[in-house]
Each structure stands twice: as structure tokens, then as C-alpha cells.
Design a protein around this motif. Structure first.
Motif, PDB file in Angstrom:
ATOM      1  N   LEU A   4      15.020  -7.402   0.886  1.00  0.00           N
ATOM      2  CA  LEU A   4      14.410  -6.069   0.792  1.00  0.00           C
ATOM      3  C   LEU A   4      15.154  -5.046   1.656  1.00  0.00           C
ATOM      4  CD1 LEU A   4      10.580  -6.829   0.864  1.00  0.00           C
ATOM      5  CD2 LEU A   4      11.866  -5.838  -1.029  1.00  0.00           C
ATOM      6  N   GLU A  18       6.190  -1.603   8.006  1.00  0.00           N
ATOM      7  CA  GLU A  18       6.746  -1.504   6.649  1.00  0.00           C
ATOM      8  C   GLU A  18       6.874  -2.902   6.007  1.00  0.00           C
ATOM      9  OE1 GLU A  18      10.425   0.770   6.414  1.00  0.00           O
ATOM     10  OE2 GLU A  18      10.497   0.311   4.259  1.00  0.00           O
ATOM     11  N   MET A  19       7.291  -3.892   6.806  1.00  0.00           N
ATOM     12  CA  MET A  19       7.381  -5.271   6.276  1.00  0.00           C
ATOM     13  C   MET A  19       6.020  -5.758   5.791  1.00  0.00           C
ATOM     14  SD  MET A  19       9.689  -7.233   9.119  1.00  0.00           S
ATOM     15  CE  MET A  19      11.099  -6.413   9.851  1.00  0.00           C
ATOM     16  N   CYS A  20       4.982  -5.447   6.581  1.00  0.00           N
ATOM     17  CA  CYS A  20       3.628  -5.864   6.201  1.00  0.00           C
ATOM     18  C   CYS A  20       3.192  -5.192   4.909  1.00  0.00           C
ATOM     19  CB  CYS A  20       2.633  -5.550   7.316  1.00  0.00           C
ATOM     20  SG  CYS A  20       2.827  -6.621   8.735  1.00  0.00           S
ATOM     21  N   GLU A  21       3.444  -3.887   4.831  1.00  0.00           N
ATOM     22  CA  GLU A  21       2.992  -3.127   3.653  1.00  0.00           C
ATOM     23  C   GLU A  21       3.735  -3.554   2.391  1.00  0.00           C
ATOM     24  OE1 GLU A  21       0.633  -0.711   3.373  1.00  0.00           O
ATOM     25  OE2 GLU A  21       0.071  -0.605   5.488  1.00  0.00           O
ATOM     26  N   ARG A  22       5.032  -3.842   2.552  1.00  0.00           N
ATOM     27  CA  ARG A  22       5.850  -4.130   1.364  1.00  0.00           C
ATOM     28  C   ARG A  22       5.872  -5.594   0.969  1.00  0.00           C
ATOM     29  NH1 ARG A  22      11.580  -1.463   1.814  1.00  0.00           N
ATOM     30  NH2 ARG A  22      11.748  -2.429  -0.237  1.00  0.00           N
ATOM     31  N   LEU A  23       5.714  -6.497   1.937  1.00  0.00           N
ATOM     32  CA  LEU A  23       5.898  -7.912   1.597  1.00  0.00           C
ATOM     33  C   LEU A  23       4.822  -8.847   2.170  1.00  0.00           C
ATOM     34  CD1 LEU A  23       7.830 -10.130   0.359  1.00  0.00           C
ATOM     35  CD2 LEU A  23       8.714 -10.377   2.685  1.00  0.00           C
ATOM     36  N   ASN A  56      -1.054  -8.511   1.468  1.00  0.00           N
ATOM     37  CA  ASN A  56      -1.584  -7.874   0.264  1.00  0.00           C
ATOM     38  C   ASN A  56      -2.690  -6.951   0.760  1.00  0.00           C
ATOM     39  OD1 ASN A  56      -3.052  -7.103  -1.905  1.00  0.00           O
ATOM     40  ND2 ASN A  56      -3.176  -9.129  -2.846  1.00  0.00           N
ATOM     41  N   THR A  57      -2.352  -5.669   0.904  1.00  0.00           N
ATOM     42  CA  THR A  57      -3.268  -4.766   1.623  1.00  0.00           C
ATOM     43  C   THR A  57      -4.532  -4.427   0.833  1.00  0.00           C
ATOM     44  OG1 THR A  57      -1.960  -2.890   0.887  1.00  0.00           O
ATOM     45  CG2 THR A  57      -1.462  -3.764   3.070  1.00  0.00           C
TER      46      THR A  57
END
Lengths: 80, 80
Positions: free
Chosen positions: A28, B60-65, B68-69
Motif C-alpha cells: 500500500l 492511516e494504516m488502521c483506516e486503510r488496512l 474494519n472501521t
């Protein structure tokens, strides 16, 4: 009383899940990510209000059920 | 810099893994165990030494990968 238990693979035990996460982050475009290790966190409510007894009981839960102590470490935190 | 990320199901989202753990503990004779919730913990090494930038990047890593928010919350801890 609430408790949080972390169960993580011991150092040196191969962690394919962590590796997959690390590779996906690199794919990514996230740079500068070193080793990634993935484990479990268990949050629990306990009726016991004595921290010493609660910790003993949690240790026994980890040894008997929650962790595979051959390959996993566990950490117990009481969060009041 | 090292980081620890907790990914847990949001309140109200059914957690069958946590329920199974709770039932197994009861079956083993552990009394007084209330709600059990199971989540993931990710430990990561980062090349970045600036805590503000590191935290932004981890978010950003949490939000994108990583999370699952829709159904999961995440917490980021920088551990020096």
C-alpha cells in the motif's frame, strides 16, 4: 474488575499473519515498517474484586485455555 | 520506534469468539467471568522517530488496512 490479556507469539516463532500484514502495508506504500507481529487481546469482566486472587485466576485461565504456552506468551493487566 | 495497535469490535457488535472463550472458561469451572471480548493486537517497528508523524501514519494504516472501521475500533500506543 476488568482485565485485559495479551497473547503474543514468543520471539523466534514464525508469525505468518504478521508477515502478511507487513507485506500488505508495504504494497500500500507505507515505508519504514519493520517487523510486524500479530497477537490476540482478550478483554474480560470478572466478579472478583481482589486483584491478587483475580490475577491468580487469570494466570490459570491463560495456562489452561487461553494461551498455548509452548509458542505463546501472555501478559495480564488489571484495569480496575 | 515501536507501536502497539489494539483492534477491537465496537460495543454492540456480536463477538462469537469472545462468547466461545467465555463459555469454555465456564465449562472449565472458572466462576464469576462476565463478558469476554476478543480482539487483535499488532506490534510494529517503525523507522520514523517523530511521534506525531508516526501516529498519523499508523492511523492511516488502521483506516486503510488494519481495522474494519464499520465494526471495529482501534487504539494506537507508541511505546518508544
Amino acid at each position: 474488575m476488568r482485565a485485559r490479556i495479551h497473547i503474543t507469539l514468543k520471539r523466534g516463532v514464525l508469525d505468518p499473519q504478521g508477515k502478511a500484514v507487513g507485506q500488505a502495508l508495504a504494497a500500500l506504500g507505507f515505508a519504514g515498517v519493520g517487523e510486524v507481529r500479530q497477537g490476540k487481546v482478550i478483554d474480560m469482566e470478572l466478579a472478583d474484586t481482589d486483584p491478587v486472587r483475580a490475577r491468580d485466576s487469570l494466570r490459570e485461565m491463560c495456562e489452561r485455555l487461553l494461551a498455548n504456552t509452548v509458542i505463546e506468551d501472555y501478559e495480564i493487566d488489571l484495569t480496575g
